[in-house]
Design an enzyme around this catalytic site. Structure first.
Site, PDB file in Angstrom:
ATOM      1  N   SER A   1      -4.266  22.532   3.679  1.00 30.98           N
ATOM      2  CA  SER A   1      -4.958  22.990   5.068  1.00 30.98           C
ATOM      3  C   SER A   1      -4.932  24.527   5.173  1.00 30.98           C
ATOM      4  O   SER A   1      -5.809  24.979   5.753  1.00 30.98           O
ATOM      5  CB  SER A   1      -4.757  22.835   6.482  1.00 30.98           C
ATOM      6  OG  SER A   1      -5.058  21.289   7.118  1.00 30.98           O
TER       7      SER A   1
ATOM      8  N   ARG B   1      12.725  12.446   5.807  1.00 27.63           N
ATOM      9  CA  ARG B   1      11.691  13.283   6.865  1.00 27.63           C
ATOM     10  C   ARG B   1      11.381  13.165   7.557  1.00 27.63           C
ATOM     11  O   ARG B   1      11.166  14.373   8.766  1.00 27.63           O
ATOM     12  CB  ARG B   1      10.907  13.708   5.498  1.00 27.63           C
ATOM     13  CG  ARG B   1       9.754  12.855   5.690  1.00 27.63           C
ATOM     14  CD  ARG B   1       8.074  13.292   3.864  1.00 27.63           C
ATOM     15  NE  ARG B   1       7.762  14.111   4.657  1.00 27.63           N
ATOM     16  CZ  ARG B   1       6.325  14.325   4.290  1.00 27.63           C
ATOM     17  NH1 ARG B   1       6.067  14.508   2.777  1.00 27.63           N
ATOM     18  NH2 ARG B   1       5.548  16.000   5.005  1.00 27.63           N
TER      19      ARG B   1
ATOM     20  N   ASP C   1       4.622  11.771   1.018  1.00 26.58           N
ATOM     21  CA  ASP C   1       3.558  12.850  -0.727  1.00 26.58           C
ATOM     22  C   ASP C   1       4.212  11.874  -1.557  1.00 26.58           C
ATOM     23  O   ASP C   1       3.413  11.819  -2.773  1.00 26.58           O
ATOM     24  CB  ASP C   1       4.077  14.268  -0.521  1.00 26.58           C
ATOM     25  CG  ASP C   1       3.839  14.693   0.843  1.00 26.58           C
ATOM     26  OD1 ASP C   1       2.802  14.242   1.533  1.00 26.58           O
ATOM     27  OD2 ASP C   1       4.505  15.564   1.112  1.00 26.58           O
TER      28      ASP C   1
ATOM     29  N   HIS D   1      -2.928  14.192   1.791  1.00 23.48           N
ATOM     30  CA  HIS D   1      -4.236  14.481   1.320  1.00 23.48           C
ATOM     31  C   HIS D   1      -4.111  13.741  -0.269  1.00 23.48           C
ATOM     32  O   HIS D   1      -3.924  13.419  -0.176  1.00 23.48           O
ATOM     33  CB  HIS D   1      -3.672  16.068   1.291  1.00 23.48           C
ATOM     34  CG  HIS D   1      -3.657  16.854   2.072  1.00 23.48           C
ATOM     35  ND1 HIS D   1      -3.487  17.963   2.239  1.00 23.48           N
ATOM     36  CD2 HIS D   1      -3.388  16.303   3.770  1.00 23.48           C
ATOM     37  CE1 HIS D   1      -2.984  18.182   3.927  1.00 23.48           C
ATOM     38  NE2 HIS D   1      -2.932  17.420   4.468  1.00 23.48           N
TER      39      HIS D   1
ATOM     40  N   ASP E   1     -11.479  18.712   9.242  1.00 24.76           N
ATOM     41  CA  ASP E   1     -10.268  18.727   8.563  1.00 24.76           C
ATOM     42  C   ASP E   1      -9.797  16.659   7.634  1.00 24.76           C
ATOM     43  O   ASP E   1      -9.510  15.931   8.302  1.00 24.76           O
ATOM     44  CB  ASP E   1      -8.808  18.874   9.683  1.00 24.76           C
ATOM     45  CG  ASP E   1      -7.806  19.778   8.177  1.00 24.76           C
ATOM     46  OD1 ASP E   1      -7.029  19.255   7.784  1.00 24.76           O
ATOM     47  OD2 ASP E   1      -8.148  21.252   8.917  1.00 24.76           O
TER      48      ASP E   1
ATOM     49  N   HIS F   1       5.164  19.911  -0.549  1.00 22.21           N
ATOM     50  CA  HIS F   1       6.013  20.690   0.386  1.00 22.21           C
ATOM     51  C   HIS F   1       6.912  21.254  -0.014  1.00 22.21           C
ATOM     52  O   HIS F   1       7.596  22.487   0.046  1.00 22.21           O
ATOM     53  CB  HIS F   1       6.692  19.963   1.592  1.00 22.21           C
ATOM     54  CG  HIS F   1       5.592  19.417   3.377  1.00 22.21           C
ATOM     55  ND1 HIS F   1       5.427  19.794   3.706  1.00 22.21           N
ATOM     56  CD2 HIS F   1       5.021  18.238   2.822  1.00 22.21           C
ATOM     57  CE1 HIS F   1       4.546  19.595   5.175  1.00 22.21           C
ATOM     58  NE2 HIS F   1       4.547  18.435   3.927  1.00 22.21           N
TER      59      HIS F   1
ATOM     60  N   ASP G   1     -11.685  21.273   4.492  1.00 22.61           N
ATOM     61  CA  ASP G   1     -10.678  22.031   3.972  1.00 22.61           C
ATOM     62  C   ASP G   1      -9.590  21.080   2.490  1.00 22.61           C
ATOM     63  O   ASP G   1      -9.424  21.712   1.703  1.00 22.61           O
ATOM     64  CB  ASP G   1      -9.649  22.533   5.229  1.00 22.61           C
ATOM     65  CG  ASP G   1      -9.322  20.815   5.534  1.00 22.61           C
ATOM     66  OD1 ASP G   1      -9.384  19.964   5.595  1.00 22.61           O
ATOM     67  OD2 ASP G   1      -8.500  21.679   6.062  1.00 22.61           O
ATOM     68  N   HIS G   2      -9.487  19.984   2.600  1.00 22.76           N
ATOM     69  CA  HIS G   2      -9.527  18.815   1.512  1.00 22.76           C
ATOM     70  C   HIS G   2      -9.594  17.393   1.542  1.00 22.76           C
ATOM     71  O   HIS G   2     -10.169  17.055   3.282  1.00 22.76           O
ATOM     72  CB  HIS G   2      -7.566  18.949   1.464  1.00 22.76           C
ATOM     73  CG  HIS G   2      -7.129  19.486   3.378  1.00 22.76           C
ATOM     74  ND1 HIS G   2      -6.820  17.575   3.367  1.00 22.76           N
ATOM     75  CD2 HIS G   2      -6.858  19.677   4.194  1.00 22.76           C
ATOM     76  CE1 HIS G   2      -6.297  18.325   4.377  1.00 22.76           C
ATOM     77  NE2 HIS G   2      -6.037  19.653   4.634  1.00 22.76           N
TER      78      HIS G   2
END
Length: 556
Positions: free
Chosen positions: A78, A203, A168, A498, A25, A137, A468-469
């Site tokens: 993910s 957040r 992000d 990511h 992952d 998100h 997955d990324h």
């Protein structure tokens, strides 16, 4: 012809081999520098795949349109990554589904919107979610469209509860996002809609916890959003964010909770009986806990003080297993005929394992957002409990070795032809932004892969190792030219998110038929091509509508 679960035999590849399907992952491929934790870490196993068998190692796409997201600027994640790996086809996902529903206006005809609309006459519409254009998100433009659409469909009083980002997107950008939002709300007010921001917070400190790591985060949000209570009170969101960044010098991720008050010092938008609530995030993991608090009658994890009778809907359904929330504005992709279901129908005994934070990915998301076993006689899923109450940079090795031990035992047992695992370190430690810890995590992940490969060697099996990324391979924010960016004080800006990088896929093992190699005619291959590849290695042809296999078997 008639539909059948039976897969055709592969003309050249035998059945019955034990295959280890390893997903690392947050493990992408990027240029080797000091911010590439995978490069800095000792990863002899992953390095050896590339060095010793270059014809059985390649990169595949794990972001953007390759995984069903709207644009090439959209990072993979993910959930969509495991959907693609398991489904073998590309489905419109998350943000893309929401974009399509907003663009066509279908969102306003759906059950979820009709449900919240029932409150428009007498109540307030509350929108809660992450305020940024990060696209992981939520996205600001979707919030803007939803505000406009809700007003056009009869919402008379609207309150927005903002969560600032800085994870992000770059820290400090929340001021600009809040200014944009407040301008839109002002336009609505000019049209006679009573619309304003009601509360906010960062957040990571307010509302957006995940995996039940810290319910206090959700409670702080609840107190501000529902009860209208918070340690800080301001006249506007822009003022709140600017002042809280100055004092207590909080960054966007960790802004303390605040409420907006009127001239009498009264909160402008607590949530009360008869109101409607929509959580606007399309990504699920950091909305599930709030959804439970908003929806569950007998919730007792913290004292809600009041449990308002509301009509609540998510932008999407956040948990397919829990059917939570029970109302949502946009329906999930219908993913049928996943590779896991086909393989079970074709006699492939399957074992899947990870620790809590990624267990759902290697089961529920892999199987097309479907819970449980396809056939309990044929499958075994094992969840190793994750460490709780800590950030993963404190325990960067996580449960990598324990996962590998379970996989090893499953391989050596001879009971399974597919042993599937997710090794979470690159992603979960990468998200903390702790570079040294992420290096430790990557080394542990590599050791876990080694343990699994060794077991495959013992049984004459085949391994497929992919990801997955991206995440751990690039831990710094970069300008357009790719140079690391510094903040005003000259400190390097750490990237916790990511990435847009491709991920490696390697195949090998003593059970691999000589002459199997990656094809050269699928340069843009992505995660969705992995399913057909694995089916071939199990000795089957993939269904005709699957993305094409990455491998060919050439006669030596």
């Amino acid at each position: 012809g008639e539909f059948t679960w039976k897969l055709a035999d592969h003309p050249k590849l035998p059945k019955g081999k034990t295959i280890a399907m390893v997903v690392l992952d947050g493990w992408g491929e990027a240029k080797p520098d000091q911010y590439n934790c995978i490069h800095v870490a000792e990863t002899p196993t992953m390095d050896s795949f590339k060095k010793t068998a270059p014809e059985r190692w390649r990169l595949i796409k794990a972001h953007g349109t390759a995984v069903g997201l709207p644009t090439e600027d959209d990072m993979g994640n993910s959930e969509v990554g495991h959907n693609a790996l398991g489904a073998g086809r590309i489905y419109a996902q998350g943000a893309k589904l929401v974009d399509l529903a907003l663009a066509s206006g279908k969102i306003y005809e759906g059950e979820g919107f009709k449900y919240v609309k029932e409150c428009f006459d007498k109540g307030t519409l509350h929108l809660i979610g992450l305020l940024s254009d990060g696209g992981v998100h939520s996205r600001l433009d979707q919030l803007q469209l939803l505000l406009k659409g809700a007003a056009e469909h009869g919402a008379k009083r609207i309150r927005v509860h903002v969560l600032t980002d800085g994870r992000d997107v770059i820290d400090g950008t929340s001021v600009g996002f809040a200014e944009t939002l407040e301008k839109d709300l002002e336009n609505l007010r000019e049209k006679g809609v009573d619309a304003q921001v009601a509360s906010g917070g960062g957040r990571m400190y307010v509302t957006m916890d995940r995996y039940e790591n810290d319910w206090n985060v959700v409670k702080r949000g609840w107190d501000a959003q529902v009860l209208g209570e918070a340690p800080y009170k301001f006249k506007s969101a822009v003022e709140a964010i600017k002042k809280l960044r100055e004092e207590p010098k909080a960054n966007d991720q960790y802004l303390p909770p605040f409420v907006i008050v009127d001239e009498n010092g009264k909160p402008v938008g607590p949530i009360v009986d008869g109101d409607a609530v929509v959580t606007i995030n399309f990504r699920a993991d950091r909305m599930v806990m709030l959804a439970k608090a908003l929806e569950y009658e007998n919730f007792d994890t913290f004292d809600r003080v009041r449990f308002p009778k509301i009509h609540y809907a998510g932008m999407l359904q956040y948990d397919g297993e829990l059917k939570l929330p029970s109302h949502y504005l946009v329906s999930p992709p219908e993913i049928e005929r996943t590779s896991g279901e086909y393989l079970v129908h074709n006699g492939v005994h399957t074992f899947a394992c990870s620790e809590t934070v990624k267990f759902g990915h290697v089961t529920f998301f892999w199987n097309g957002n479907r819970s449980g076993y396809f056939n309990p006689e044929m499958e075994e899923y094992v969840e190793i409990p994750s460490d709780v109450g800590i950030t993963f940079n404190v325990q960067p090795k996580m449960k990598a070795i324990e996962i590998a031990e379970k996989a090893r035992d499953a391989i050596l047992s001879g009971k399974f032809q597919q042993v599937r695992v997710n090794i979470p370190n690159g992603d979960m430690v990468g998200h903390t932004g702790d570079v040294e810890a992420t290096v430790v995590g990557c080394k542990a992940a590599d050791e876990a892969v080694k343990m699994i490969i060794d077991a495959i060697e013992q049984v004459g099996g085949i391994y497929v190792v992919t990801a997955d990324h991206g995440n751990a391979e690039d831990m710094v924010k970069r300008d357009k030219s790719g140079k690391p960016m510094a903040d005003k004080s000259g400190k390097i800006q750490i990237l916790t998110s990511h990435t847009l990088q491709p991920v490696p896929i390697a195949i090998g093992g003593p059970g691999l038929t000589p002459g199997v190699r990656f094809r050269s005619d699928i340069p843009t291959g992505g995660l969705a091509n992995v399913a057909a590849t694995v089916m071939n290695l199990h000795g089957f042809e993939a269904p005709s509508d699957y993305e094409p296999t990455l491998i060919e078997a050439v006669d030596n």
